[in-house]
Motif scaffolding. Structure first.
Motif, short mmCIF file in Angstrom:
data_model
loop_
_atom_site.label_atom_id
_atom_site.label_comp_id
_atom_site.label_asym_id
_atom_site.label_seq_id
_atom_site.Cartn_x
_atom_site.Cartn_y
_atom_site.Cartn_z
N TYR C 277 0.82 -1.22 0.00
CA TYR C 277 0.00 0.00 0.00
C TYR C 277 0.85 1.26 0.00
N ASP C 278 0.35 2.27 -0.65
CA ASP C 278 0.97 3.59 -0.57
C ASP C 278 0.11 4.46 0.33
N LYS C 279 0.77 5.14 1.25
CA LYS C 279 0.03 6.02 2.15
C LYS C 279 0.16 7.46 1.69
N TYR C 280 -0.91 8.20 1.78
CA TYR C 280 -0.89 9.59 1.37
C TYR C 280 -1.37 10.46 2.51
N ARG C 281 -1.04 11.71 2.39
CA ARG C 281 -1.44 12.65 3.45
C ARG C 281 -1.60 14.02 2.83
N TYR C 282 -2.77 14.60 2.92
CA TYR C 282 -2.98 15.95 2.39
C TYR C 282 -4.13 16.59 3.16
N PRO C 283 -4.24 17.95 3.10
CA PRO C 283 -5.25 18.61 3.93
C PRO C 283 -6.65 18.09 3.61
N GLY C 284 -7.39 17.90 4.65
CA GLY C 284 -8.71 17.32 4.49
C GLY C 284 -9.74 18.33 4.01
N THR C 285 -11.00 17.95 4.17
CA THR C 285 -12.05 18.77 3.58
C THR C 285 -12.75 19.69 4.57
N GLY C 286 -12.35 19.67 5.82
CA GLY C 286 -13.07 20.52 6.76
C GLY C 286 -12.16 21.02 7.85
N ASP C 510 -5.56 16.16 8.38
CA ASP C 510 -5.13 15.60 7.11
C ASP C 510 -6.02 14.42 6.75
N ALA C 511 -6.28 14.32 5.47
CA ALA C 511 -6.92 13.11 4.99
C ALA C 511 -5.81 12.07 4.87
N LEU C 512 -6.11 10.86 5.24
CA LEU C 512 -5.05 9.84 5.29
C LEU C 512 -5.46 8.62 4.48
#
Lengths: 329, 287, 548
Positions: C277-286, C510-512
C-alpha cells in the motif's frame, strides 16, 4: 382440536393491530427528524429546500393523522417508500434482505439443535459429573461472550493474520465468475465465521433447556416403570424419555423465533452481511423512519405467523391437546 | 430453606459464580476509591500504551487508563443490569399479580399484552426505540426493563393460578381479608424464589445488550466508560492494543458467566420445590 | 447411511473441500514487467453506508456521490487544484456583464445507451433540479439561475438575474438524461424511475449492477469521450463497520480506504503493509473552529478574541487530537484553493501577550484568585459547548479550557447531543462559544457565513459577524465572474477575518488515504484523491483481478 385452531387464529387479529400500535408508539418518541440529519453543517442546505422536502415527505402533519394514514396503508401492505434518496418501496428493501437473514438463521438453528440436544441429554443423564460441569462452563462461556468481540478476534486471527478465511461479506466480488464448486466453497467460507460466532452464543439456551426438560422427565414415574420393565437404558432414554423431553423444546423453538426472523444485528453489521438486522441498524443511523417502522412490523408479523405454526405443531404433537379441551398456559 | 442452601452449596460452580458476583459488586461500588486514575483524563503522551506498572491494563487511544475505565464501566454495567431488571420485575409482578388475581378479562388482556411483546425481537425493539430517543443511560435502562417483564409476569401469574387451584377453599373464606394481604403474605413469598432466578438471569442479558448497543453507537454515550464503549474504542486498534479489547471483553464474560452460574445454581437448588408447581415450566434462560 | 439425503451431504462436502484446496483467492505473481499503461484489473473500494441513490443529485451521502462521479459527468471537471477544466463542455465564455454564461458542448459525447448528448439534456437537468417536486438537497445554487436555454443542440446559454460568482461550480453538477427521465419529473417520481437503479450517464464508467447492501459494480466505458479508462472495473463494497474495513485492508480485500491518525502512525508501518500500500497525506475537507457569539459584549471586543487566540497553542491541539496529522488554518478557505492566501495575521502562542491584551481590554486579576475580572469585579467565565459523541471536539474543548485557565479565564464545558445542540443552542444563538467543524467549499464564496444579513436562525452566520467592508467584498466576490478579480476580494476578506477573528480557526485534519501500490496514477491534492480516477492504471504484470 378444531376449537384450538380457530381460537389461535382469531387471536392473531388483535395482535396484528397491537403490533402496529406498539410500533407507532415507538416512532412517536422521535424528537428530531430526517431533515436534522441532512443539515449536518452543510451551508448549502437552504430553508427553502428544507421546506420543500418537509412537504414532500408529509412531516408537517399532526401525529395522529400520520398514524392513521400509515395504518391504512399497512393494511394494504403498502409500507411506503424509504426516506433515503433511492426512494425504493420499504417492502422491497426488506424483501431482498429477508432470504439472507432467514437462511443464515435457519442454518444456525439447525446446528444449534443438532449440537445442543445431545449435550442437554447427556448432561441430564450424567448430572453433576465432570462432563456436565465442563459442558456447563462451555455453553455458558459461549453465552457470556459478547458476539462482536468474538467476531473481531476471529476475523483478525483467521482473516487478517492467517489469511485462511475471508473477513466480511457474503461472497467474493467476482463470485459470478467462479466455477460452481468454487462458488459453493466461497459461500461456505464466508459464512463459516459468522455462523460459528452465532452458534457459540446460542448453544447455551437450548442445551440448558434440554437438560432441564430431560431432568424433569427422567424423574417421572413412567421412566422408572420402563426401567423396571427391564428395558435397556438406551431405549429408556432414547425412546421414551427423549420423546417427552423434546416437547418443551418445540416450545422453545417457538420462543426463539423472534431472534430467527429479526436476524442478528451485530453479527450482520460486523461481518457486513446484507440481512435485515443490518438494514435495521443502517436505517436507524440514517433516520429512515419508514424502513425502521416497516422492518419492525414485518419482523413482528412474521414472528406471529411462525409462532402460530409452532403452536399448531405443538398442538398436533402433544396428545394432551389433541384430545383435551382447553390448553392451560 | 436449609435444604435450599445445602443443595446450593453442593453446586461448586454456582458458589463460585456467587462469590465472583459479590466481588464485582464490591469493585463497582468502590470504583472511585479503587481506580488509580481519573477514567476520563486524557494523556496524549501515553496513547495506546501497553500494560505497565503505572497502567495495569494499559491506556486507550486518548491516553486514558483502561483499568480505571473498566472499574467505572463495572458501575454502569451493573447499574444497567440491576435497574433494568428491577424495572422489569416491578412491572412483571404488578401485571402478573393483576392477571392472576382478577382473572377473566384482565387476565386475558394482560396475557395478550405479553404475547404481543413477545412477538417483537427484543434487541430489534430496543434499537427501534433508541433510534428515536437520545441514548442516555436512563433511556437504556428503562427500555431494557420495559422489554423484559414478560417472563416475570408469567411466573407471578402462574403462582397465583397454582394457589387458586389448590387453596380454593381458603381463598373463598378469606374474602374478608384484603386482597393486598393475600398477595403479600401468601403469593409473593412463594413466587419470590423463581422470580429471583429470573432476575439473576436477566441481569447478564441486560449487560450483554448494553455492550451490544455501545458497539453500535447507540449505548451509553462516550466519554462515559462502559465496557461496551471501551471495546468499541479498541476495535480499530485490535492488533496493537489488544488490552483494550481483551480486558473489557473478559470483564463482560466473567460477569455474565458468574451471574448465569449463580442463577442456574439457585434454580437447581429450588428444583424439588419446582417439581410441584407449574412455575417450573415457565422459567426461561436469560431475558 | 440409511437415507439418500445423507449421501448427498457427504458428496457436497467432499466437493467443497476439493474446491477449497485450490489456490487461495487471487494474488499477483512476483513477476517483473514494464510499467506501461495497461487496461484491466479491478479497483475495490469500501463504503460504510449503503449507496443512497444512483441519481446522485438526489443524495447527500458520500458514497452516492463517489459512484455518481464515475457514472455521470458535468459540463466541467476539476484538476488537482480545483481549477476548472472542460469536460462535456469544450469551452465557455462569460458575457462582459457577467450576467450570462455560454457553453459550447462537445459533439462526441454519448449516453451509455448510445443516445447522443445535447444541450437539451443540460436544460432538462436545470429544470428538473429546480422543480418543486424534486427532492434534491443541494438545489440552492440552481435556484440562483434565471434561465437556461439551448441556443442550438451544442450551445447552452445560462442567464443570471445578477452576477453569480459560483456559476462555474454549478456546472460541475451531474447532467441527467432527458430522454430517459423526462416522464418522471412532473409528478416528482424521479426516485421511482428505473434510472435510480440502473443509471445511464455519460461518465467514464458504466453501471453494471447494484446488490443492495452488498456492492455496486461499474465497468469502464469504452466510448468515453476523454478516452477509455484503464481500470476495467470498479467495485464498491458495502462494509458497515470501520473496524472490518481496516481488517479487509490488511487482508487486501479492499484497495482503498481512509485511515485514522492512530492507524496511520502506528498500525500501518510494518514492511508487509508498506509494500502493498501507498500512504498519502494531504489537507482534508473541513476545519475545526472555536466560534464566539458576538452579541456577548465580552466577545464583541476584538481585543478579547485576539487575546484568547494568543492563548492557544495550535500545535498542542493538533498533537493532542490528530497525533500531529493536521495543519493550522487562519481562515475559512482551504489551503490549495485558488483563492487561498496565507499572508494573513497569525496569533502565535504567547500567554504573556494574551494576558496583556486582556488587561488592555479591561480584564485583570484584581483579587488574586487566578481569574481575571472586569471593572465591576465580575470574573471572566464562559461555557464552551460542543456536540456529544465527538471525542475530538471534546478534547479540543478540554485543551482550550486548560490554556484559557492559564491566562485567567475560567471555562466550563458542556457537550450536548447533536439534535438539541443545533436546535436549542446554535440556531437561536444561545451560546457563548462553540467548538464545531465546517467543510471547505470548492468555491471560496463565503457569503452565507459572514454576511451581516445571514443571521436568522436558519442561516449560517452563527457568530453574528457584521463588518461593512467584508459585506461589500462578499457581495462583490459573489457578483463577479472573473477569477482575477475575485482573487483580490477573497484575499482581502481572509486578511480581515484573520484580524477580526469572529471565530478562531484552529486546524484542518489531514486526509489519510491508503491505496494499493499496484495502482499507478493517484495524485492527491485539494480536489481530493479520486479526481483523476479514470486515468489510473495497473501495469499488466501486477494486475490481480482478471474477471470482468
Amino acid at each position: 382440536m378444531a376449537f384450538f385452531i380457530v381460537r389461535r387464529l382469531l387471536l392473531v387479529i388483535p395482535l396484528l393491530v397491537g403490533i402496529t400500535f406498539v410500533s407507532f408508539i415507538v416512532i412517536s418518541l422521535a424528537p428530531g427528524g430526517p431533515l436534522d440529519f441532512l443539515e449536518a453543517e452543510n451551508p448549502d442546505l437552504s430553508p427553502e429546500v428544507k421546506r420543500q422536502l418537509t412537504e414532500l415527505y408529509g412531516l408537517d402533519k399532526p401525529l395522529i393523522v400520520q398514524y392513521g394514514n400509515w395504518l391504512m396503508r399497512v393494511a394494504r401492505l403498502d409500507f411506503g417508500r424509504s426516506f433515503l434518496p433511492d426512494g425504493r418501496p420499504v417492502l422491497a428493501k426488506i424483501g431482498e434482505r429477508m432470504p439472507v437473514t432467514l437462511a443464515l438463521n435457519i442454518i444456525e438453528l439447525l446446528i444449534i439443535v443438532v449440537v445442543a440436544v445431545p449435550i442437554g441429554v447427556l448432561s441430564a443423564t450424567r448430572q453433576y459429573s465432570v462432563f456436565d460441569k465442563i459442558t456447563t462452563i462451555f455453553v455458558f462461556v459461549g453465552f457470556a461472550t459478547p458476539d462482536f468481540w468474538l467476531a473481531l478476534l476471529l476475523m483478525s486471527l483467521f482473516g487478517a493474520q492467517l489469511g485462511w478465511l475471508p473477513i466480511s461479506g457474503l461472497r467474493h466480488i467476482n463470485w459470478e465468475y467462479l466455477s460452481f464448486w468454487r462458488q459453493q466453497w466461497d459461500l461456505v467460507s464466508h459464512l463459516l465465521l459468522p455462523i460459528t460466532v452465532a452458534t457459540f452464543g446460542g448453544l447455551a439456551g437450548f442445551s440448558r433447556y434440554m437438560r432441564q426438560s430431560m431432568l424433569e422427565v427422567i424423574r417421572q414415574d413412567y421412566v422408572q416403570t420402563a426401567r423396571a420393565k427391564g428395558l435397556s437404558e438406551e431405549v429408556v432414554i432414547g425412546k421414551h424419555a427423549l420423546r417427552n423431553a423434546l416437547l418443551p423444546v418445540v416450545t422453545i423453538l417457538g420462543l426463539s423465533l423472534p431472534g430467527l426472523i429479526g436476524g442478528s444485528v451485530i453479527i450482520e453489521s460486523v461481518f457486513a452481511i446484507p440481512g435485515m438486522g443490518q438494514l435495521m441498524v443502517q436505517s436507524i443511523y440514517a433516520r429512515d423512519y419508514p424502513v425502521v417502522m416497516g422492518n419492525l412490523v414485518i419482523v413482528a408479523f412474521l414472528t406471529l405467523i411462525a409462532n402460530l405454526f409452532a403452536d399448531l405443531a405443538y398442538g398436533l404433537v402433544d396428545p394432551r391437546i389433541r384430545f383435551g379441551r382447553r390448553r392451560g398456559r | 430453606m436449609v435444604a435450599f442452601w445445602r443443595t446450593f452449596a453442593r453446586n461448586r460452580l454456582a458458589v463460585i459464580g456467587g462469590v465472583v458476583v459479590a466481588i464485582l459488586v464490591v469493585f463497582a461500588v468502590a470504583a472511585p476509591a479503587l481506580a488509580p486514575w481519573d477514567p476520563n483524563k486524557h494523556d496524549t503522551r501515553r496513547i495506546l500504551a501497553p500494560p505497565s506498572a503505572q497502567h495495569w491494563m494499559g491506556t486507550d487511544q486518548l491516553g486514558r487508563d483502561v483499568f480505571s475505565r473498566v472499574l467505572y464501566g463495572a458501575r454502569v454495567s451493573l447499574a444497567v443490569g440491576f435497574v433494568s431488571v428491577g424495572i422489569a420485575t416491578l412491572i412483571g409482578v404488578l401485571l402478573g399479580a393483576a392477571a392472576g388475581y382478577h382473572g377473566a378479562v384482565v387476565d386475558g388482556v394482560i396475557m395478550r399484552l405479553v404475547d404481543l411483546m413477545l412477538v417483537f425481537p427484543r434487541f430489534f425493539l430496543l434499537l427501534a426505540v433508541l433510534a428515536f430517543l437520545k441514548p442516555s443511560i436512563w433511556t437504556i435502562m428503562v427500555v431494557i426493563g420495559l422489554t423484559g417483564w414478560m417472563s416475570v409476569a408469567r411466573l407471578v401469574r402462574a403462582e397465583f393460578l397454582t394457589l387458586r387451584e389448590r387453596e380454593f377453599v381458603i381463598w373463598s373464606e378469606s374474602v374478608g381479608a384484603s386482597a393486598a394481604r393475600i398477595v403479600f403474605r401468601h403469593i409473593l413469598p412463594n413466587a419470590l424464589a423463581p422470580v429471583l432466578v429470573a432476575m439473576t438471569l436477566g441481569i447478564p442479558a441486560a449487560i450483554l445488550m448494553e455492550s451490544g448497543l455501545s458497539f453500535l453507537g447507540l449505548g451509553v454515550q462516550p466519554p462515559h466508560a462502559t465496557w461496551g464503549n471501551i471495546l468499541t474504542d479498541g476495535k480499530d486498534s485490535l492488533e496493537i492494543a489488544w488490552w483494550m479489547t481483551v480486558y473489557p471483553g473478559l470483564a463482560i464474560l466473567i460477569t455474565v458467566l458468574s451471574y448465569n452460574l449463580l442463577g442456574e445454581g439457585i434454580r437447581d437448588a429450588l428444583d424439588p420445590r419446582l417439581r410441584q408447581s407449574r412455575v417450573g415450566r415457565v422459567i426461561r434462560l436469560g431475558g | 447411511m440409511r437415507r439418500p439425503g445423507g449421501r448427498v451431504l457427504v458428496l457436497w462436502v467432499a466437493g467443497l473441500l476439493v474446491a477449497g484446496c485450490g489456490t487461495r483467492a487471487e494474488s499477483p505473481a512476483e513477476s517483473t514487467g514494464s510499467d506501461a499503461r495497461a487496461y484491466g484489473d479491478t479497483f475495490v473500494e469500501a463504503s460504510i453506508g449503503d449507496i443512497g441513490a444512483l441519481i446522485p443529485n438526489l443524495a447527500s451521502d458520500g458514497a452516492s456521490h463517489d459512484i455518481g462521479a464515475l457514472i455521470y459527468d458535468g459540463l466541467l471537471r476539476v484538476d488537482k487544484n480545483i481549477n476548472w477544466l472542460p469536460a462535456m463542455a469544450e469551452s465557455w465564455t462569460f458575457a462582459p456583464d457577467c450576467l450570462s454564461l455560454d457553453f459550447t458542448l462537445r459533439r462526441d459525447v454519448k449516453w451509455h445507451d448510445g443516445h447522443p448528448f445535447t444541450a437539451a439534456d443540460v436544460v432538462f437537468t436545470w429544470q428538473t433540479l429546480i422543480h418543486p417536486k424534486t427532492p434534491a438537497p443541494f438545489k440552492e445554487k440552481f435556484l440562483q439561475i434565471k434561465a437556461v436555454e439551448a441556443l442550438d443542440p451544442y450551445t447552452v446559454r445560462v442567464t443570471y438575474p445578477q452576477p453569480y460568482g459560483r456559476a462555474l461550480e454549478t456546472w460541475n453538477e451531474y447532467i441527467l438524461p432527458k430522454h430517459l427521465l423526462e416522464p418522471y419529473v412532473a409528478d416528482g417520481k424521479l426516485r421511482e424511475s428505473p434510472q435510480n437503479r440502473h443509471p445511464v450517464g455519460t461518465g467514464a464508467y458504466r453501471f453494471k449492477e447494484w446488490r443492495s447492501g452488498e456492492k455496486v459494480v461499474v465497468v469502464a466505458n469504452p466510448d468515453y469521450y476523454l478516452g477509455r479508462p484503464y481500470i476495467s472495473r470498479i467495485v464498491y463494497r458495502v462494509i458497515p463497520s470501520q473496524a472490518t474495513i481496516f481488517l479487509e485492508l490488511k487482508a487486501r480485500g479492499v484497495d482503498y480506504s481512509s485511515l485514522t491518525a492512530v492507524q496511520y502512525k502506528r498500525q500501518t508501518e510494518y514492511p508487509a503493509f508498506r509494500k502493498v500500500y501507498d500512504k498519502y497525506r494531504y489537507p482534508g475537507t473541513g476545519y475545526t473552529f472555536l466560534a464566539f457569539n458576538l452579541k456577548d459584549p465580552r466577545f464583541a471586543d476584538r481585543r478579547v478574541r485576539q487575546a484568547l487566540a494568543h492563548a492557544i497553542d495550535k500545535r498542542e491541539l493538533m498533537d493532542g487530537v490528530a497525533m500531529g496529522l493536521a495543519r493550522e488554518v487562519w481562515g475559512p478557505i482551504r489551503p490549495g484553493n485558488w483563492a487561498f492566501t496565507d499572508k494573513v495575521k497569525r496569533y502565535e502562542f504567547d500567554a504573556t501577550r494574551a494576558k496583556e491584551m486582556l488587561e488592555e481590554a479591561g480584564w485583570k486579576d484584581r483579587d488574586g484568585d487566578g481569574v481575571v475580572e472586569d471593572g465591576g469585579g465580575r470574573p471572566f467565565a464562559f461555557t464552551i459547548r460542543t456536540n456529544q459523541g465527538n471525542d475530538e471536539r471534546k478534547r479540543i474543548a478540554e485543551i482550550l479550557q486548560q490554556r484559557f485557565k492559564d491566562v485567567g479565564v475560567k471555562v466550563e464545558i458542556q457537550t450536548i447531543d447533536w439534535a438539541s445542540f443545533i436546535k436549542e443552542f446554535v440556531k437561536p444563538r444561545k451560546f457563548e462559544a462553540i467548538v464545531l467543524g465546517l467543510g471547505f467549499g470548492a468555491d471560496p464564496d463565503q457569503y452565507v457565513l459572514w454576511h451581516s444579513s445571514q443571521t436568522d436562525p436558519d442561516q449560517m452566520n452563527r457568530t453574528g459577524y457584521a463588518n461593512p467592508e467584508v459585506d461589500a467584498l462578499l457581495e462583490k466576490g459573489r457578483a463577479s465572474c472573473r477569477q482575477e478579480e475575485r482573487v483580490k476580494y477573497y484575499h482581502r476578506i481572509q486578511e480581515i477575518l484573520a484580524e477580526d477573528i469572529p471565530m478562531i480557526f484552529l486546524y484542518v485534519r489531514d486526509a489519510l488515504p491508503v491505496i494499493a501500490s499496484r495502482v499507478r496514477g493517484p495524485d492527491p491534492g485539494p480536489a481530493g484523491m479520486l479526481w483523476n480516477l479514470p486515468e489510473w492504471y495497473v501495469p499488466k504484470h501486477l494486475q490481480v483481478y482478471t474477471a470482468g
